[in-house]
Design a protein around this motif. Structure first.
Motif, PDB file in Angstrom:
ATOM      1  N   VAL A 284      -9.277  23.297 -34.532  1.00 37.79           N
ATOM      2  CA  VAL A 284      -9.531  24.722 -34.293  1.00 37.79           C
ATOM      3  C   VAL A 284      -9.213  25.036 -32.838  1.00 37.79           C
ATOM      4  CG1 VAL A 284     -11.252  26.561 -34.282  1.00 37.79           C
ATOM      5  CG2 VAL A 284     -11.328  24.813 -36.054  1.00 37.79           C
ATOM      6  N   ASN A 285      -8.457  26.102 -32.629  1.00 37.78           N
ATOM      7  CA  ASN A 285      -8.168  26.598 -31.287  1.00 37.78           C
ATOM      8  C   ASN A 285      -8.786  27.982 -31.146  1.00 37.78           C
ATOM      9  OD1 ASN A 285      -6.292  24.436 -31.659  1.00 37.78           O
ATOM     10  ND2 ASN A 285      -5.109  25.239 -29.968  1.00 37.78           N
ATOM     11  N   TRP A 286      -9.332  28.260 -29.967  1.00 31.36           N
ATOM     12  CA  TRP A 286      -9.901  29.575 -29.661  1.00 31.36           C
ATOM     13  C   TRP A 286      -8.990  30.279 -28.664  1.00 31.36           C
ATOM     14  CZ3 TRP A 286     -14.003  32.143 -31.710  1.00 31.36           C
ATOM     15  CH2 TRP A 286     -14.806  31.425 -32.585  1.00 31.36           C
ATOM     16  N   PHE A 287      -8.867  31.596 -28.825  1.00 35.49           N
ATOM     17  CA  PHE A 287      -8.030  32.418 -27.961  1.00 35.49           C
ATOM     18  C   PHE A 287      -8.871  33.590 -27.465  1.00 35.49           C
ATOM     19  CE2 PHE A 287      -5.498  30.181 -31.008  1.00 35.49           C
ATOM     20  CZ  PHE A 287      -4.552  29.576 -30.193  1.00 35.49           C
ATOM     21  N   PHE A 288      -8.662  33.979 -26.206  1.00 32.91           N
ATOM     22  CA  PHE A 288      -9.510  34.980 -25.558  1.00 32.91           C
ATOM     23  C   PHE A 288      -8.666  36.032 -24.853  1.00 32.91           C
ATOM     24  CE2 PHE A 288     -11.515  30.845 -25.611  1.00 32.91           C
ATOM     25  CZ  PHE A 288     -12.772  31.116 -26.127  1.00 32.91           C
ATOM     26  N   SER A 289      -9.172  37.274 -24.829  1.00 30.47           N
ATOM     27  CA  SER A 289      -8.580  38.359 -24.040  1.00 30.47           C
ATOM     28  C   SER A 289      -9.649  38.860 -23.079  1.00 30.47           C
ATOM     29  CB  SER A 289      -8.139  39.527 -24.923  1.00 30.47           C
ATOM     30  OG  SER A 289      -6.985  39.198 -25.639  1.00 30.47           O
TER      31      SER A 289
ATOM     32  N   THR B 297     -13.692  40.356 -17.559  1.00 30.90           N
ATOM     33  CA  THR B 297     -14.756  40.423 -18.569  1.00 30.90           C
ATOM     34  C   THR B 297     -14.156  40.107 -19.935  1.00 30.90           C
ATOM     35  OG1 THR B 297     -15.908  42.123 -17.302  1.00 30.90           O
ATOM     36  CG2 THR B 297     -16.525  41.902 -19.624  1.00 30.90           C
ATOM     37  N   LEU B 298     -14.804  39.226 -20.676  1.00 28.93           N
ATOM     38  CA  LEU B 298     -14.333  38.885 -22.015  1.00 28.93           C
ATOM     39  C   LEU B 298     -14.339  40.130 -22.900  1.00 28.93           C
ATOM     40  CD1 LEU B 298     -13.494  36.674 -24.044  1.00 28.93           C
ATOM     41  CD2 LEU B 298     -15.915  36.421 -24.588  1.00 28.93           C
ATOM     42  N   ALA B 299     -13.176  40.452 -23.480  1.00 27.99           N
ATOM     43  CA  ALA B 299     -13.056  41.619 -24.354  1.00 27.99           C
ATOM     44  C   ALA B 299     -13.020  41.215 -25.822  1.00 27.99           C
ATOM     45  CB  ALA B 299     -11.807  42.417 -23.999  1.00 27.99           C
ATOM     46  N   SER B 300     -12.294  40.121 -26.149  1.00 24.87           N
ATOM     47  CA  SER B 300     -12.198  39.694 -27.545  1.00 24.87           C
ATOM     48  C   SER B 300     -11.845  38.222 -27.613  1.00 24.87           C
ATOM     49  CB  SER B 300     -11.148  40.516 -28.292  1.00 24.87           C
ATOM     50  OG  SER B 300      -9.855  40.220 -27.807  1.00 24.87           O
TER      51      SER B 300
ATOM     52  N   GLY C  74      -9.929  32.531 -38.298  1.00 23.12           N
ATOM     53  CA  GLY C  74     -11.382  32.522 -38.494  1.00 23.12           C
ATOM     54  C   GLY C  74     -12.029  33.726 -37.841  1.00 23.12           C
ATOM     55  N   ARG C  75     -12.985  33.455 -37.033  1.00 22.96           N
ATOM     56  CA  ARG C  75     -13.731  34.509 -36.351  1.00 22.96           C
ATOM     57  C   ARG C  75     -12.837  35.369 -35.471  1.00 22.96           C
ATOM     58  NH1 ARG C  75     -18.740  35.765 -37.836  1.00 22.96           N
ATOM     59  NH2 ARG C  75     -20.247  34.120 -37.595  1.00 22.96           N
ATOM     60  N   VAL C  76     -12.976  36.680 -35.608  1.00 18.53           N
ATOM     61  CA  VAL C  76     -12.365  37.635 -34.694  1.00 18.53           C
ATOM     62  C   VAL C  76     -13.509  38.481 -34.174  1.00 18.53           C
ATOM     63  CG1 VAL C  76     -10.772  39.570 -34.426  1.00 18.53           C
ATOM     64  CG2 VAL C  76     -10.193  37.686 -35.980  1.00 18.53           C
ATOM     65  N   MET C  77     -13.715  38.437 -32.869  1.00 21.10           N
ATOM     66  CA  MET C  77     -14.840  39.178 -32.282  1.00 21.10           C
ATOM     67  C   MET C  77     -14.339  40.039 -31.126  1.00 21.10           C
ATOM     68  SD  MET C  77     -17.647  36.126 -32.315  1.00 21.10           S
ATOM     69  CE  MET C  77     -16.480  34.797 -32.026  1.00 21.10           C
ATOM     70  N   VAL C  78     -14.861  41.265 -31.078  1.00 23.42           N
ATOM     71  CA  VAL C  78     -14.511  42.204 -30.019  1.00 23.42           C
ATOM     72  C   VAL C  78     -15.802  42.812 -29.491  1.00 23.42           C
ATOM     73  CG1 VAL C  78     -13.208  44.285 -29.421  1.00 23.42           C
ATOM     74  CG2 VAL C  78     -12.359  42.768 -31.203  1.00 23.42           C
ATOM     75  N   ARG C  79     -15.926  42.861 -28.186  1.00 23.48           N
ATOM     76  CA  ARG C  79     -17.100  43.519 -27.608  1.00 23.48           C
ATOM     77  C   ARG C  79     -17.062  44.995 -28.003  1.00 23.48           C
ATOM     78  NH1 ARG C  79     -19.907  41.256 -22.712  1.00 23.48           N
ATOM     79  NH2 ARG C  79     -19.441  39.048 -22.925  1.00 23.48           N
ATOM     80  N   PRO C  80     -18.206  45.564 -28.341  1.00 28.26           N
ATOM     81  CA  PRO C  80     -18.229  46.946 -28.839  1.00 28.26           C
ATOM     82  C   PRO C  80     -17.480  47.961 -27.967  1.00 28.26           C
ATOM     83  CG  PRO C  80     -20.370  45.933 -29.126  1.00 28.26           C
ATOM     84  CD  PRO C  80     -19.530  44.959 -28.345  1.00 28.26           C
TER      85      PRO C  80
ATOM     86  N   PHE D 100      -7.366  44.986 -28.084  1.00 27.85           N
ATOM     87  CA  PHE D 100      -7.660  43.629 -27.637  1.00 27.85           C
ATOM     88  C   PHE D 100      -7.641  42.618 -28.776  1.00 27.85           C
ATOM     89  CE2 PHE D 100      -9.284  46.018 -24.020  1.00 27.85           C
ATOM     90  CZ  PHE D 100      -8.731  45.294 -22.972  1.00 27.85           C
ATOM     91  N   ALA D 101      -8.179  42.965 -29.934  1.00 22.20           N
ATOM     92  CA  ALA D 101      -8.169  42.036 -31.072  1.00 22.20           C
ATOM     93  C   ALA D 101      -6.734  41.749 -31.498  1.00 22.20           C
ATOM     94  CB  ALA D 101      -8.976  42.593 -32.234  1.00 22.20           C
TER      95      ALA D 101
END
Length: 108
Positions: free
Chosen positions: A3-8, A13-16, A37-43, A50-51
């Motif tokens: 599993v690899n994680w990717f960030f924006s 500040t972490l956005a997604s 898998g998981r896709v998360m975005v700060r509200p 960003f996603a």
């Protein structure tokens, strides 16, 4: 599998973020199978791209030098916003269950 994680980030500040799992190739296939898998975005960053940016960067990174691949994801049928979003990214419906659906993106 791995599993690899990717960030924006936006202004440090972490956005997604999202995860992509790479599965082992089967003997009879030369296609790489992966799962988004998981896709998360700060509200406060929802709807700002960003996603999409994070997912596309992850796909580009995971498929570099790969000829054939398939990326699947599972989403709740009740989550119409997510379904519309994934379809805009090019994912298509592949399988339906009572509460969820599987969508996929292929380069073949």
């Amino acid at each position: 599998s791995s599993v690899n994680w990717f960030f924006s980030y936006f202004q440090s500040t972490l956005a997604s973020c999202c995860s992509i799992e790479k599965h082992l190739k089967t003997k009879n296939s030369n296609r790489l199978n992966m799962t988004l898998g998981r896709v998360m975005v700060r509200p406060r960053w929802k709807g700002k791209g960003f996603a999409k940016k994070t997912i596309f960067y992850g796909i580009e990174y995971m498929t570099k030098n790969i000829e054939k691949y398939k990326i699947e994801l599972e989403v709740l049928n009740a989550n119409s916003n997510a379904i519309k979003f994934y379809k805009k990214l090019g994912f298509i419906d592949a399988q339906f269950a009572r509460e969820t659906r599987t969508m996929e993106l292929r380069n073949i």
